[in-house]
Every structure is written in structure tokens, then in C-alpha cells.
Design an enzyme around this catalytic site. Structure first.
Site, PDB file in Angstrom:
ATOM      1  N   ASP A   1       0.856  -1.187   0.000  1.00 33.61           N
ATOM      2  CA  ASP A   1       0.000   0.000   0.000  1.00 33.61           C
ATOM      3  C   ASP A   1       0.891   1.235   0.000  1.00 33.61           C
ATOM      4  OD1 ASP A   1       0.468  -1.024   2.834  1.00 33.61           O
ATOM      5  OD2 ASP A   1      -0.339   0.962   3.299  1.00 33.61           O
ATOM      6  N   SER A   2       0.459   2.255  -0.739  1.00 35.46           N
ATOM      7  CA  SER A   2       1.182   3.532  -0.800  1.00 35.46           C
ATOM      8  C   SER A   2       2.647   3.310  -1.212  1.00 35.46           C
ATOM      9  CB  SER A   2       1.056   4.235   0.549  1.00 35.46           C
ATOM     10  OG  SER A   2       1.335   5.599   0.426  1.00 35.46           O
ATOM     11  N   ALA A   3       3.615   3.736  -0.415  1.00 37.34           N
ATOM     12  CA  ALA A   3       5.015   3.515  -0.783  1.00 37.34           C
ATOM     13  C   ALA A   3       5.316   2.025  -0.920  1.00 37.34           C
ATOM     14  CB  ALA A   3       5.938   4.140   0.261  1.00 37.34           C
TER      15      ALA A   3
ATOM     16  N   GLY B   1       3.457  -0.097  -2.336  1.00 36.77           N
ATOM     17  CA  GLY B   1       3.080  -0.486  -3.690  1.00 36.77           C
ATOM     18  C   GLY B   1       4.229  -0.220  -4.659  1.00 36.77           C
TER      19      GLY B   1
ATOM     20  N   ALA C   1      -2.191  -1.017  -3.619  1.00 37.25           N
ATOM     21  CA  ALA C   1      -3.294  -0.219  -3.090  1.00 37.25           C
ATOM     22  C   ALA C   1      -2.798   1.205  -2.879  1.00 37.25           C
ATOM     23  CB  ALA C   1      -3.800  -0.805  -1.772  1.00 37.25           C
TER      24      ALA C   1
END
Ligand SMILES: *[C@@H]1O[C@H](CO)[C@@H](O)[C@H](O)[C@H]1NC(C)=O
Length: 399
Positions: free
Chosen positions: A227-229, A231, A258
């Protein structure tokens, strides 16, 4: 959390905090409540008052001008299982030198980054019986790389980002345990510089190697997720495995991102971009958002120049300046791309979908129109969170 610092003495800091929270609770929240009684005043009409207030409050918290020392675990210390619920701490050996190669090795030499032993956490379905590390025949799992702009957060199950995998574990029928890597976090002034690129990537690789070699999972049964970084790291991990084929360490079966942060140079920012259009509806406003991003990028780059963040496929695979003619994502496994339609980083995910499809990758795109950044970790973000978790779980179960 924020890097802005009031270096006043303790009493001033205490007074400041009292004032900040008193005005928040006694003045701002009641005023926002009245304002949001009218649905068209909310950042999204579909939002409840509760969601509008939570998002508004999170945005306000970013403006706190103090450095809240998030207690950091000493990375050399073990976390006893007695401190964890439905989880288990393990050590993961650093990635052997011969397993990270090519471009990543070249940059590691420039930034002086070396493999190291790191922590990892298994997360279990409720009532899971740990019968040992080794995978059962055909067992599937998820390797989770947490978000936090590369400089905050942890794989410890107490971290908010663990709500992502906990949520999946609640809905999946065919996966009983997921694994999270406590990759090294980066830092720069006013803190001592630490762990530039590719430190976190080496640790992500080490986590993947651990799942395949130590735990015995078949690569095709592993989903690399972030998720976020995280990803960003998930794609970089798979990219390294694809660009440097190693018979003993093939790429994973699938990828899941995500709200991934995939353009560290914000090359699409401008009128009409999600960074601008969604600034009023996301958990970050533009100013704190850009400050966090800048700190993260400066820290990650270390001795390298900014053009690396603009052009490098490992750091910014969807940036406008990173567009080799074709094949940027050639050979990538099936990928599920989740993002929020109300988040500033939306363009990163839609550009990813476009570029992957152009390279023939099978991509599932799941973007609830009124969801914020990283909504899968926020249990207050229903119904979207549960709906996406259910769809994701079906995708996993059918693998
Ligand atoms: C994460 O999940 C836990 C347990 O369901 C919940 O109590 C907590 O509020 C969640 N965190 C966030 C930020 O939504």
C-alpha cells in the site's frame, strides 16, 4: 510525525498541544459539524458527516507543528510472541550479494547500501495453529510491504497498515497467513541521513527470498502486495526479479497494489491532475502532502540527483519522463490495482493500469470513486473498504 519542529522547551510544547486540541475539539469540530450538515459542503456528497469529520480531522493533525517522536523499535531487538496477537515475529537474513544484481546493485554501490538482517512478521487468521514455518503443499500467501512514504511505519501488526492484511485475512478462504517485512526506513536532515534507495528494496527482496527458500512457498503461490510507498516497493521487487532472472528465485504469481505511490517526481501535477483536483477530499492537503513527499525523495535519493526520481523505472515507473518506448512492464504477472477516486495519488494508479495493459499485463482495476488514500487500512472507510476486500479475497481464492 511531521518533520516541522518546534524546538521550544517542554512547557511551550505542552501549552501548544493543549491549545491545538482544545480549539480542535471545542471550536473546529463543532463548526465543521454544522457546515457538513449540508451534504454538498462535504468533499464528496456521498460521504457521511462522520467520514467528512474524520478526514477533516486527519488533515488538521498534519498541521501539528511538533515532532511527535513515534517510539521506534530498536531494530536489533526481538519482539516476543507474547506481545503479539495472531502474529509471530521472525528474523529474515539479508539478501545474499549474488541475488541482487544489475541496476539495483549498481545503485547500491553508489549509495553505499548493503544487505542486512531484518525483522518480519507473520500475521494469522484467528485461531491459526502454527505448526512450523514450512509451507504446506500448494499453500498460498501474501508478502505485504507497508506504506508510510518510505520513512515512517512498520511491519509490526500494531501499525495501522496491518489493517490491510488483517482485513484480507478476515475475508479470504484460501490464505491463513500473510507475511510483512520490516524494511529499513529512510531519513535525512535534520535527522542523520539513513537508508537511501535501494535499502528497502533489498529488504523486500530478502523477505521474498525468505518465503521461497526458508518457508518453501512456490513463487507462483505468492502475491506481492503493497500500500502507498509499499506499492512502489512491490513493483520494484518484481521488476528486479524479472530483469535479473534467477532460476532459484522466479517472480511471484501476482501483484496487488493499493493507493501506490509510483511517481516520486509528481510529473502529472498541474490543473486537472488528481494531485490538484483531489486535494480537498484526501487525507493529505497539498502542502503537507508535498512536504512529506519532498522529505521522502531527498532521503531516498541520498547522494543521487533529483533527475533519478524523475526518470528511474525503479523509483517512478509511471512518471512522464520514464517512458521507454515499450516494455516497461513486459512480463509482469497479473496485477490487481486498488486506489481511491478521491485521493491525490489516483493518477499514479490509473497510469500504472494504462502502462501495464499496453505491455500486455492482465490488470484488474478497482477504484471506488469516493475513497481516500490507503482506505483499505481505515476501518471507518466502509462500505468501500469491505467491498474491495471481498472482491480482492475472491480474486485471491480463485488463484
Ligand atoms: C485498524 O483496525 C483496528 C481493529 O479493527 C481498529 O480498531 C482500528 O481503528 C483500525 N485503524 C484505523 C486507522 O482505522
Amino acid at each position: 510525525m511531521t518533520s516541522l519542529l518546534i524546538s521550544e522547551s517542554q512547557p511551550w510544547k505542552t501549552l501548544y498541544l493543549i491549545w491545538f486540541f482544545a480549539t480542535l475539539i471545542l471550536v473546529k469540530l463543532p463548526a465543521w459539524f454544522i457546515w457538513y450538515l449540508v451534504p454538498s459542503h462535504r468533499p464528496r456528497r456521498s460521504w457521511t458527516i462522520k467520514r467528512a469529520l474524520i478526514v477533516r480531522t486527519i488533515r488538521e493533525l498534519w498541521t501539528l507543528e511538533v515532532d511527535i517522536d513515534d517510539e521506534k523499535r530498536d531494530p536489533s531487538e526481538e519482539v516476543p510472541d507474547s506481545e503479539l496477537t495472531d502474529a509471530k515475529f521472525v528474523w529474515v537474513d539479508g539478501i545474499p550479494d549474488k541475488l541482487f544484481r544489475g541496476e539495483v546493485h549498481r545503485i547500491a554501490d553508489i549509495t553505499n547500501v548493503h544487505p542486512t538482517r531484518i525483522a518480519g512478521y507473520w500475521l494469522f487468521q484467528k485461531n491459526y495453529d502454527w505448526i512450523g514455518l514450512r509451507a504446506k503443499l500448494g499453500e498460498k500467501t501474501i508478502l505485504h510491504l507497508h506504506g508510510g512514504a518510505f520513512y515512517v511505519g512498520t511491519a509490526n501488526p500494531s501499525d495501522t497498515t496491518a489493517n490491510f492484511t488483517r482485513g484480507l485475512l478476515e475475508h479470504m478462504h484460501t490464505i491463513q497467513r500473510t507475511f510483512a517485512v520490516d524494511y529499513r526506513l529512510t531519513a535525512s536532515a535534520p535527522k542523520p541521513p539513513a537508508n537511501p534507495f535501494p535499502a528497502a528494496l533489498l529488504d523486500a527482496l530478502a523477505g521474498y527470498r525468505y518465503l521461497v527458500h526458508d518457508a518453501g512457498f512456490a513463487p507462483e503461490n505468492i502475491i506481492v502486495a503493497g500500500d502507498s510507498a509499499g506499492g512502489n516497493l512491490a513493483l520494484a521487487l518484481v521488476r528486479h526479479l524479472i530483469e535479473n532472472p534467477t532460476p532459484s528465485l522466479p517472480p511471484p504469481g501476482r501483484i496487488l497494489t493499493a493507493s501506490a505511490w509510483l511517481d516520486l517526481s509528481s510529473s502529472r501535477r498541474g490543473p486537472g491532475s488528481s494531485a490538484v483536483l483531489n486535494a480537498p477530499s484526501d487525507i493529505f492537503d497539498e502542502r503537507p502532502g508535498e512536504l512529506f513527499a519532498k522529505y521522502a525523495v531527498v532521503s531516498l535519493l541520498g547522494p543521487m540527483g533529483f533527475e533519478v526520481a524523475q526518470t528511474h523505472r525503479y523509483l517512478s515507473p509511471v512518471s512522464l519522463a520514464c517512458k521507454p518506448e515499450t516494455g516497461l512492464f513486459a512480463g509482469f504477472p497479473e496485477t490487481y490495482v486498488v486506489a481511491g477516486g478521491a485521493e491525490r495519488l489516483l493518477d499514479d494508479s490509473t497510469a500504472l493500469v494504462e502502462r501495464m495493459r499496453a505491455d500486455g499485463v492482465i490488470v484488474i482495476q478497482d477504484i471506488p470513486p469516493d475513497a481516500v488514500h490507503d482506505f483499505l487500512v481505515f476501518t471507518w472507510h466502509d462500505s468501500e473498504r469491505t467491498e474491495v476486500l471481498k472482491r480482492l479475497s475472491r480474486w485471491v481464492d480463485m488463484m
